[in-house]
Motif scaffolding. Structure first.
Motif, mmCIF file in Angstrom:
data_model
loop_
_atom_site.group_PDB
_atom_site.id
_atom_site.type_symbol
_atom_site.label_atom_id
_atom_site.label_comp_id
_atom_site.label_asym_id
_atom_site.label_seq_id
_atom_site.Cartn_x
_atom_site.Cartn_y
_atom_site.Cartn_z
ATOM 1 N N ALA A 198 -1.705 -8.172 -8.632
ATOM 2 C CA ALA A 198 -1.506 -6.490 -8.354
ATOM 3 C C ALA A 198 -0.041 -6.323 -8.982
ATOM 4 C CB ALA A 198 -1.317 -6.478 -6.938
ATOM 5 N N CYS A 199 0.431 -5.022 -9.081
ATOM 6 C CA CYS A 199 1.619 -4.625 -9.454
ATOM 7 C C CYS A 199 2.581 -4.446 -8.112
ATOM 8 C CB CYS A 199 1.555 -3.062 -10.057
ATOM 9 S SG CYS A 199 3.149 -2.245 -10.071
ATOM 10 N N GLU A 200 3.882 -5.048 -8.210
ATOM 11 C CA GLU A 200 4.472 -5.116 -6.966
ATOM 12 C C GLU A 200 5.066 -3.691 -6.633
ATOM 13 O OE1 GLU A 200 7.770 -7.593 -8.458
ATOM 14 O OE2 GLU A 200 8.642 -5.991 -9.421
ATOM 15 N N VAL A 201 5.215 -2.658 -7.331
ATOM 16 C CA VAL A 201 5.628 -1.493 -7.262
ATOM 17 C C VAL A 201 4.678 -0.572 -6.345
ATOM 18 C CG1 VAL A 201 6.534 0.744 -8.156
ATOM 19 C CG2 VAL A 201 7.295 -1.537 -9.189
ATOM 20 N N HIS A 202 3.472 -0.453 -7.023
ATOM 21 C CA HIS A 202 2.257 0.389 -6.382
ATOM 22 C C HIS A 202 1.751 -0.317 -5.397
ATOM 23 C CE1 HIS A 202 2.918 2.041 -10.535
ATOM 24 N NE2 HIS A 202 2.492 3.081 -10.093
ATOM 25 N N ASP A 203 1.398 -1.865 -5.266
ATOM 26 C CA ASP A 203 0.783 -2.312 -4.224
ATOM 27 C C ASP A 203 1.391 -2.102 -3.063
ATOM 28 O OD1 ASP A 203 -1.272 -3.726 -3.473
ATOM 29 O OD2 ASP A 203 -0.242 -5.540 -3.170
ATOM 30 N N ALA A 204 2.985 -1.958 -2.935
ATOM 31 C CA ALA A 204 3.697 -2.127 -1.656
ATOM 32 C C ALA A 204 3.595 -0.821 -1.060
ATOM 33 C CB ALA A 204 5.086 -1.965 -2.163
ATOM 34 N N LEU A 205 2.997 0.314 -1.791
ATOM 35 C CA LEU A 205 2.786 1.635 -1.072
ATOM 36 C C LEU A 205 1.842 1.408 0.055
ATOM 37 C CD1 LEU A 205 3.102 4.130 -4.089
ATOM 38 C CD2 LEU A 205 4.948 3.426 -2.402
ATOM 39 N N THR A 206 1.831 2.042 1.265
ATOM 40 C CA THR A 206 0.804 2.198 2.119
ATOM 41 C C THR A 206 -0.008 3.373 2.757
ATOM 42 O OG1 THR A 206 2.238 2.420 3.899
ATOM 43 C CG2 THR A 206 2.095 -0.003 3.203
ATOM 44 N N GLU B 228 -3.055 1.833 -9.520
ATOM 45 C CA GLU B 228 -2.424 0.303 -9.273
ATOM 46 C C GLU B 228 -2.452 0.318 -7.883
ATOM 47 O OE1 GLU B 228 0.565 -0.337 -11.855
ATOM 48 O OE2 GLU B 228 -0.579 -0.390 -13.839
ATOM 49 N N CYS B 229 -2.239 1.441 -7.170
ATOM 50 C CA CYS B 229 -1.978 1.540 -5.681
ATOM 51 C C CYS B 229 -3.088 0.832 -5.170
ATOM 52 C CB CYS B 229 -1.913 3.153 -5.019
ATOM 53 S SG CYS B 229 -0.524 3.783 -5.750
ATOM 54 N N ASN B 230 -3.093 0.454 -3.650
ATOM 55 C CA ASN B 230 -4.261 -0.333 -3.104
ATOM 56 C C ASN B 230 -5.307 0.848 -2.796
ATOM 57 O OD1 ASN B 230 -3.607 0.310 -0.360
ATOM 58 N ND2 ASN B 230 -1.686 -0.662 -0.872
ATOM 59 N N ASP B 231 -6.575 0.420 -2.292
ATOM 60 C CA ASP B 231 -7.365 1.523 -1.889
ATOM 61 C C ASP B 231 -7.254 2.357 -0.945
ATOM 62 O OD1 ASP B 231 -10.109 2.235 -3.251
ATOM 63 O OD2 ASP B 231 -10.974 1.650 -1.440
ATOM 64 N N THR B 232 -6.401 1.684 0.099
ATOM 65 C CA THR B 232 -6.208 2.481 1.348
ATOM 66 C C THR B 232 -5.347 3.785 0.870
ATOM 67 O OG1 THR B 232 -4.109 1.283 1.925
ATOM 68 C CG2 THR B 232 -6.196 0.461 2.936
ATOM 69 N N VAL B 233 -4.571 3.491 0.104
ATOM 70 C CA VAL B 233 -3.641 4.732 -0.505
ATOM 71 C C VAL B 233 -4.665 5.601 -1.345
ATOM 72 C CG1 VAL B 233 -1.875 5.247 -2.041
ATOM 73 C CG2 VAL B 233 -1.612 3.357 -0.613
ATOM 74 N N LEU B 234 -5.519 4.933 -2.189
ATOM 75 C CA LEU B 234 -6.310 5.826 -3.203
ATOM 76 C C LEU B 234 -7.298 6.765 -2.280
ATOM 77 C CD1 LEU B 234 -6.752 3.376 -5.986
ATOM 78 C CD2 LEU B 234 -5.047 5.145 -5.787
ATOM 79 N N GLN B 235 -7.808 6.281 -1.152
ATOM 80 C CA GLN B 235 -8.521 6.912 -0.378
ATOM 81 C C GLN B 235 -7.963 8.241 0.163
ATOM 82 O OE1 GLN B 235 -11.851 5.934 0.451
ATOM 83 N NE2 GLN B 235 -11.817 3.751 0.246
ATOM 84 N N VAL B 236 -6.626 8.216 0.390
ATOM 85 C CA VAL B 236 -6.039 9.546 1.176
ATOM 86 C C VAL B 236 -5.531 10.330 0.209
ATOM 87 C CG1 VAL B 236 -5.967 8.040 3.343
ATOM 88 C CG2 VAL B 236 -3.941 7.951 1.774
#
Ligand code: 13P
Ligand code: SF4
Length: 313
Positions: free
Chosen positions: A171-179, A200-208
């Motif tokens: 994962a990317c440390e910048v994008h993966d840190a977003l919630t 590169e953001c995690n799926d919980t972010v991409l869903q919203v």
């Protein structure tokens, strides 16, 4: 030397040395201004193959400059700070990945371009965030696929295409840190705004969010929507271009920590001073052995050919 003087000297040296500056959207504003070409990873890879010059100065991170060298090995490729790496590329060491790959001998390996040349050499096709969905979609439905190194981009492609690719856990440390909680807080604060995010953001972010795409795709999206405020879930540097192209819109960068930034520490290693010094001394240079160049080139060329046939470049 102040910035004005530095910028003047950089422009002069660039001309004298027949150099081209390729810059990524996450670079500092001044470097974006000085770049002959700014783009996302896909556009910059294509550009580095085509440029007519003696020197390519790649203002981005190491894997990007390395990709330029692979695609155009006769050119001298410089990276203002050679230690500008990428946490995502670093999350996939080649020796570990070779063992992982050996467990799935009948799988096609698709690697996101944010990886080292050694990982590219172990891959069948490279993709970027700008073409991953279409590129995966161009393969037969029953093709068994390993996707590396980004579990978030791979998971997102699995979700939207209904595939079941085996994912490397990077994962990317910048994008993966977003919630998602942070995004929802911003949405509450700016209820009229649209929200955009990099895959590169995690799926919980991409869903919203309202839109998911590469840096280029996000730029296109914000140009064409009729809203005044846009919440941006990616690296801070992109806002520079967004603001130039959309002077009447407000861009709100999402940050987790209280600071109003979301900087990639690797992208921000390149400074005007280092750009000047690298043009003056023609160092640091990307040096690679020709065998690795050849092995890493084939899957990148495959990506560019598929992208061309799908009208993506
Ligand atoms: P893009 O290819 O979308 O520009 O992304 C590159 C990158 O490093 C994102 O973190
Ligand atoms: Fe790598 Fe993340 Fe920085 Fe992009 S933002 S260069 S993926 S560390």
């Amino acid at each position: 030397m102040d910035n004005i003087e530095l910028i003047g000297k950089i422009k002069k040296l660039k001309k004298e040395k027949n150099a081209i500056i390729l810059g990524h959207y996450y670079q500092i504003d001044e470097i974006q201004q000085l770049s002959d070409y700014i783009g996302d990873s896909l556009a910059l890879a294509e550009q580095s193959r085509k440029v007519d010059c003696d020197i390519i100065v790649f203002c981005g991170v190491h894997f990007m400059a390395e990709t330029a060298k692979i695609l155009n090995p006769s050119k001298k490729v410089l990276l203002p700070d050679i230690s500008a790496s990428c946490s995502l590329a670093d999350s996939c060491p080649a020796s570990e990945f070779a063992k992982f790959k050996a467990k799935y001998p009948d799988h096609t390996v698709i690697s996101y371009i944010n990886c080292s040349a050694e990982i590219k050499a172990l891959s069948d096709i490279i993709c970027t965030s700008g073409n991953a969905e279409k590129l995966v979609g161009s393969l037969p439905k029953d093709e068994k696929i390993i996707f590396a190194p980004d579990r978030n981009l791979g998971g997102y492609i699995n979700r939207i295409t209904g595939r079941n690719m085996v994912l490397w856990n990077g994962a990317c440390e910048v994008h993966d840190a977003l919630t998602a909680d942070t995004i929802l807080r911003y949405k509450q604060q700016y209820p009229e705004a649209k929200v955009i995010a990099h895959p590169e953001c995690n799926d919980t972010v991409l869903q919203v969010v309202d839109f998911v795409g590469s840096t280029n795709a996000m730029l296109k999206y914000v140009k064409n929507i009729d809203v005044k405020q846009i919440i941006v879930a990616t690296e801070t540097g992109i806002v520079y271009q967004m603001q130039i192209e959309n002077p009447n819109k407000e861009f709100i960068i999402v940050s987790n920590s209280g600071c109003n930034c979301n900087d990639c520490r690797h992208m921000k290693m390149n400074t005007l001073e280092k750009l000047y010094s690298c043009l003056a001394t023609e160092k640091p240079e990307i040096i690679m052995n020709s065998e690795l160049i050849e092995k890493a080139k084939a899957p990148i060329i495959r990506m560019l050919e598929i992208s061309k046939s799908l009208n993506l470049i």
